[in-house]
Design a protein around this motif. Structure first.
Motif, PDB file in Angstrom:
ATOM      1  N   ALA A   1      46.741  28.727  34.813  1.00  0.00           N
ATOM      2  CA  ALA A   1      47.564  29.691  35.536  1.00  0.00           C
ATOM      3  C   ALA A   1      47.958  30.807  34.469  1.00  0.00           C
ATOM      4  O   ALA A   1      48.248  31.916  34.948  1.00  0.00           O
ATOM      5  CB  ALA A   1      48.773  28.771  36.134  1.00  0.00           C
ATOM      6  N   ALA A   2      48.281  30.460  33.252  1.00  0.00           N
ATOM      7  CA  ALA A   2      48.582  31.259  32.122  1.00  0.00           C
ATOM      8  C   ALA A   2      47.393  32.381  32.181  1.00  0.00           C
ATOM      9  O   ALA A   2      47.607  33.686  31.909  1.00  0.00           O
ATOM     10  CB  ALA A   2      48.886  30.670  31.018  1.00  0.00           C
ATOM     11  N   ARG A   3      46.082  31.694  31.997  1.00  0.00           N
ATOM     12  CA  ARG A   3      44.986  32.835  31.927  1.00  0.00           C
ATOM     13  C   ARG A   3      45.128  33.910  33.008  1.00  0.00           C
ATOM     14  O   ARG A   3      44.723  34.921  32.956  1.00  0.00           O
ATOM     15  CB  ARG A   3      43.698  31.931  32.029  1.00  0.00           C
ATOM     16  N   HIS A   4      45.655  33.607  34.165  1.00  0.00           N
ATOM     17  CA  HIS A   4      45.608  34.365  35.502  1.00  0.00           C
ATOM     18  C   HIS A   4      46.975  35.368  35.475  1.00  0.00           C
ATOM     19  O   HIS A   4      46.973  36.047  36.475  1.00  0.00           O
ATOM     20  CB  HIS A   4      45.097  33.815  36.566  1.00  0.00           C
TER      21      HIS A   4
ATOM     22  N   ASN B   1      53.571  32.736  31.327  1.00  0.00           N
ATOM     23  CA  ASN B   1      53.367  33.256  29.947  1.00  0.00           C
ATOM     24  C   ASN B   1      52.762  31.786  29.238  1.00  0.00           C
ATOM     25  O   ASN B   1      53.428  30.888  29.031  1.00  0.00           O
ATOM     26  CB  ASN B   1      54.460  33.652  29.447  1.00  0.00           C
ATOM     27  N   ILE B   2      51.651  32.223  28.429  1.00  0.00           N
ATOM     28  CA  ILE B   2      50.797  31.008  27.497  1.00  0.00           C
ATOM     29  C   ILE B   2      51.767  30.473  26.366  1.00  0.00           C
ATOM     30  O   ILE B   2      52.093  29.291  26.523  1.00  0.00           O
ATOM     31  CB  ILE B   2      49.768  31.597  26.937  1.00  0.00           C
ATOM     32  N   PHE B   3      52.788  31.113  25.935  1.00  0.00           N
ATOM     33  CA  PHE B   3      53.598  30.702  24.939  1.00  0.00           C
ATOM     34  C   PHE B   3      54.737  30.032  25.572  1.00  0.00           C
ATOM     35  O   PHE B   3      54.952  28.871  24.915  1.00  0.00           O
ATOM     36  CB  PHE B   3      54.100  31.643  24.104  1.00  0.00           C
ATOM     37  N   LEU B   4      55.217  30.420  26.503  1.00  0.00           N
ATOM     38  CA  LEU B   4      56.369  29.697  27.255  1.00  0.00           C
ATOM     39  C   LEU B   4      55.802  28.514  27.976  1.00  0.00           C
ATOM     40  O   LEU B   4      56.421  27.229  27.982  1.00  0.00           O
ATOM     41  CB  LEU B   4      57.001  30.463  28.236  1.00  0.00           C
ATOM     42  N   THR B   5      54.554  28.462  28.106  1.00  0.00           N
ATOM     43  CA  THR B   5      53.840  27.289  29.082  1.00  0.00           C
ATOM     44  C   THR B   5      53.623  26.179  28.077  1.00  0.00           C
ATOM     45  O   THR B   5      53.902  25.019  28.363  1.00  0.00           O
ATOM     46  CB  THR B   5      52.431  27.820  29.652  1.00  0.00           C
TER      47      THR B   5
END
Length: 186
Positions: free
Chosen positions: A34-37, A41-45
């Motif tokens: 989901a972050a990739r798309h 947000n990747i860091f928050l994830t």
């Protein structure tokens, strides 16, 4: 009514925080996709996944401190494994605390055993934080990395979803049969 993408955006961080309490790896990997798309947000994830993992392990550790021995005694068939794990925890406490999150099948009982092993909470907490962030970073990054492949697969193959479901069902059947046979032989 909310669309699927809006659900992910609104509740995704909560889901990845609660995920380690239920089944962490799969949800963390999906959150990476989901972050990739761009839905998360990747860091928050990674942060929310790590927080969920820390809370889960902290709870189980303190549960082990308070009620661990009576709970573990109920696993009659596994007492030799539990004792072996305690011995290994005594020899390599840092490795065990950090590595428990990665040990599939040991993720729930591991922190309970660690809680009964006498490791002080002041030592467990920082190691648990390191392990949770390491695990969250790896799992979410795996999802982030395969996210592009998944999107390409679904965008170019009209029946890719059916194939994935069929493969997942076949793998589930194989694992179920293997576990049943293993129990019978034990």
């Amino acid at each position: 009514m909310l669309e699927q993408n809006e659900w992910i955006t609104q509740y995704g961080y909560l889901a990845v925080m609660v995920g380690p309490l239920i089944e962490g790896d799969g949800l963390a990997i999906l959150a990476g996709v989901a972050a990739r798309h761009g839905y998360l947000n990747i860091f928050l994830t990674i942060l929310m996944t790590a927080i969920g993992a820390m809370i889960s392990d902290q709870f189980l550790f303190f549960l082990g401190r308070r009620y661990g021995d009576p709970v573990l005694k109920k696993f009659h068939r596994h007492q030799h494994r539990i004792e072996r794990a305690r011995q290994m925890i005594q020899r390599y406490p840092s490795l065990w605390v950090i590595g428990t999150r990665f040990a599939y099948g040991f993720r729930t009982i591991g922190p309970i055993i660690i809680g009964t092993s006498g490791i002080p909470a002041r030592r467990f907490v920082p190691l648990n934080i390191i392990g949770a962030f390491l695990w969250a970073s790896i799992m979410v990054s795996i999802g982030y990395g395969v996210g592009e492949f998944v999107q390409r697969l679904f965008s170019t193959q009209s029946h890719a979803g059916l194939w994935l479901v069929a493969i997942a069902a076949a793998l589930l059947a194989i694992v179920t049969v293997w576990l049943i046979r293993r129990r019978r032989h034990a």
